[in-house]
Design a protein around this motif. Structure first.
Motif, mmCIF file in Angstrom:
data_model
loop_
_atom_site.group_PDB
_atom_site.id
_atom_site.type_symbol
_atom_site.label_atom_id
_atom_site.label_comp_id
_atom_site.label_asym_id
_atom_site.label_seq_id
_atom_site.Cartn_x
_atom_site.Cartn_y
_atom_site.Cartn_z
ATOM 1 N N MET A 1 0.834 -1.192 0.000
ATOM 2 C CA MET A 1 0.000 0.000 0.000
ATOM 3 C C MET A 1 0.871 1.245 0.000
ATOM 4 N N ALA A 2 0.360 2.338 -0.508
ATOM 5 C CA ALA A 2 1.103 3.585 -0.602
ATOM 6 C C ALA A 2 1.439 4.153 0.774
ATOM 7 N N LYS A 3 0.637 3.838 1.771
ATOM 8 C CA LYS A 3 0.886 4.365 3.119
ATOM 9 C C LYS A 3 2.231 3.880 3.645
ATOM 10 N N LYS A 4 2.569 2.621 3.409
ATOM 11 C CA LYS A 4 3.851 2.082 3.865
ATOM 12 C C LYS A 4 5.006 2.755 3.130
ATOM 13 N N LEU A 5 4.834 3.001 1.850
ATOM 14 C CA LEU A 5 5.864 3.682 1.074
ATOM 15 C C LEU A 5 6.069 5.103 1.580
ATOM 16 N N ASN A 38 -3.089 9.894 7.724
ATOM 17 C CA ASN A 38 -4.488 9.502 7.802
ATOM 18 C C ASN A 38 -5.244 10.187 6.668
ATOM 19 N N ARG A 39 -6.450 9.746 6.449
ATOM 20 C CA ARG A 39 -7.221 10.225 5.299
ATOM 21 C C ARG A 39 -7.350 11.741 5.274
ATOM 22 N N SER A 40 -7.682 12.339 6.398
ATOM 23 C CA SER A 40 -7.934 13.784 6.395
ATOM 24 C C SER A 40 -6.653 14.590 6.191
ATOM 25 N N SER A 41 -5.556 14.212 6.852
ATOM 26 C CA SER A 41 -4.336 15.011 6.710
ATOM 27 C C SER A 41 -3.706 14.833 5.332
ATOM 28 N N VAL A 42 -3.787 13.636 4.764
ATOM 29 C CA VAL A 42 -3.200 13.415 3.442
ATOM 30 C C VAL A 42 -4.038 14.075 2.358
ATOM 31 N N SER A 43 -5.353 13.997 2.449
ATOM 32 C CA SER A 43 -6.184 14.642 1.419
ATOM 33 C C SER A 43 -6.037 16.160 1.492
ATOM 34 N N ARG A 44 -5.921 16.718 2.701
ATOM 35 C CA ARG A 44 -5.669 18.155 2.818
ATOM 36 C C ARG A 44 -4.286 18.511 2.286
ATOM 37 N N ALA A 45 -3.318 17.621 2.492
ATOM 38 C CA ALA A 45 -1.970 17.866 1.965
ATOM 39 C C ALA A 45 -1.985 17.908 0.443
ATOM 40 N N PHE A 46 -2.756 17.026 -0.169
ATOM 41 C CA PHE A 46 -2.865 17.061 -1.632
ATOM 42 C C PHE A 46 -3.514 18.366 -2.089
ATOM 43 N N GLN A 153 -11.575 9.860 -1.679
ATOM 44 C CA GLN A 153 -12.375 8.722 -2.139
ATOM 45 C C GLN A 153 -11.518 7.465 -2.337
ATOM 46 N N LEU A 154 -10.302 7.630 -2.857
ATOM 47 C CA LEU A 154 -9.421 6.470 -3.005
ATOM 48 C C LEU A 154 -9.069 5.868 -1.653
ATOM 49 N N TRP A 155 -8.848 6.733 -0.671
ATOM 50 C CA TRP A 155 -8.538 6.243 0.672
ATOM 51 C C TRP A 155 -9.722 5.454 1.228
ATOM 52 N N ARG A 156 -10.943 6.001 1.093
ATOM 53 C CA ARG A 156 -12.142 5.300 1.566
ATOM 54 C C ARG A 156 -12.324 3.967 0.848
ATOM 55 N N TRP A 157 -12.114 3.972 -0.465
ATOM 56 C CA TRP A 157 -12.264 2.753 -1.252
ATOM 57 C C TRP A 157 -11.267 1.704 -0.791
#
Length: 178
Positions: A1-5, A38-46, A153-157
């Motif tokens: 998964m991308a999170k580990k990378l 986490n989903r919220s911090s990474v999506s805000r970072a994007f 959405q990708l994170w949720r999926w």
């Protein structure tokens, strides 16, 4: 998964917090969301990183870092994403932003003749900057919001798919036990 990378590639938060040149920020760097994946911090970072990469300003990494602090987004990802606009991609990005700005403002397209002189820069700056800024801000807002939604959405999926796999494995183990 991308999170580990991402975890492997991210710098150590302790080193960043204690870096001499960042001491003027005080306790701002102690927010855990600045370094968590986490989903919220990474999506805000994007959102922050992609928004800033469309701005025709110097110091994009610093701007993205302050944006990450303000929005409590992942700091390393925000700062790294501004490199989407690098010396290779900047000309087409900013030309497209300029064309979008011309279209939105209803201004006619002008023939481009480059001359390396201060007089040319001063004369052309007034005509180039308004459409470039309008197009850049519109592109930044659109692509920033789009990247926020896509990552969210990708994170949720991915999480939903992981849970489905876990449930399927548990059911399979139960069947084997019977």
């Amino acid at each position: 998964m991308a999170k580990k990378l991402f975890k492997r590639l991210m710098p150590d938060p302790y080193k960043i917090r204690n870096h001499k040149s960042l001491q003027f920020l005080g306790t701002l760097l102690h927010d855990p969301n600045l370094f968590h994946l986490n989903r919220s911090s990474v999506s805000r970072a994007f959102f922050v990183g992609i928004f800033v990469c469309f701005l025709p300003l110097p110091g994009q990494m610093a701007i993205a870092a302050f944006g990450a602090l303000w929005l409590r987004a992942n700091l390393p990802i925000s700062a790294a994403l501004v490199w989407v606009s690098n010396p290779v991609t900047m000309p087409p990005m900013f030309y497209a932003c300029y064309q979008l700005g011309l279209w939105v403002l209803g201004a006619p397209s002008r023939p481009f003749e480059f001359e390396l002189s201060l007089d040319w820069i001063i004369a052309e700056l007034g005509a180039l900057v308004p459409p470039l800024l309008v197009g850049s801000l519109m592109s930044a807002a659109f692509f920033g919001c789009l990247s926020f939604l896509v990552v969210n959405q990708l994170w949720r999926w991915h999480v939903a798919r992981s849970w489905q796999r876990r449930i399927a494995l548990r059911l399979e183990k139960l069947k084997q036990l019977k």
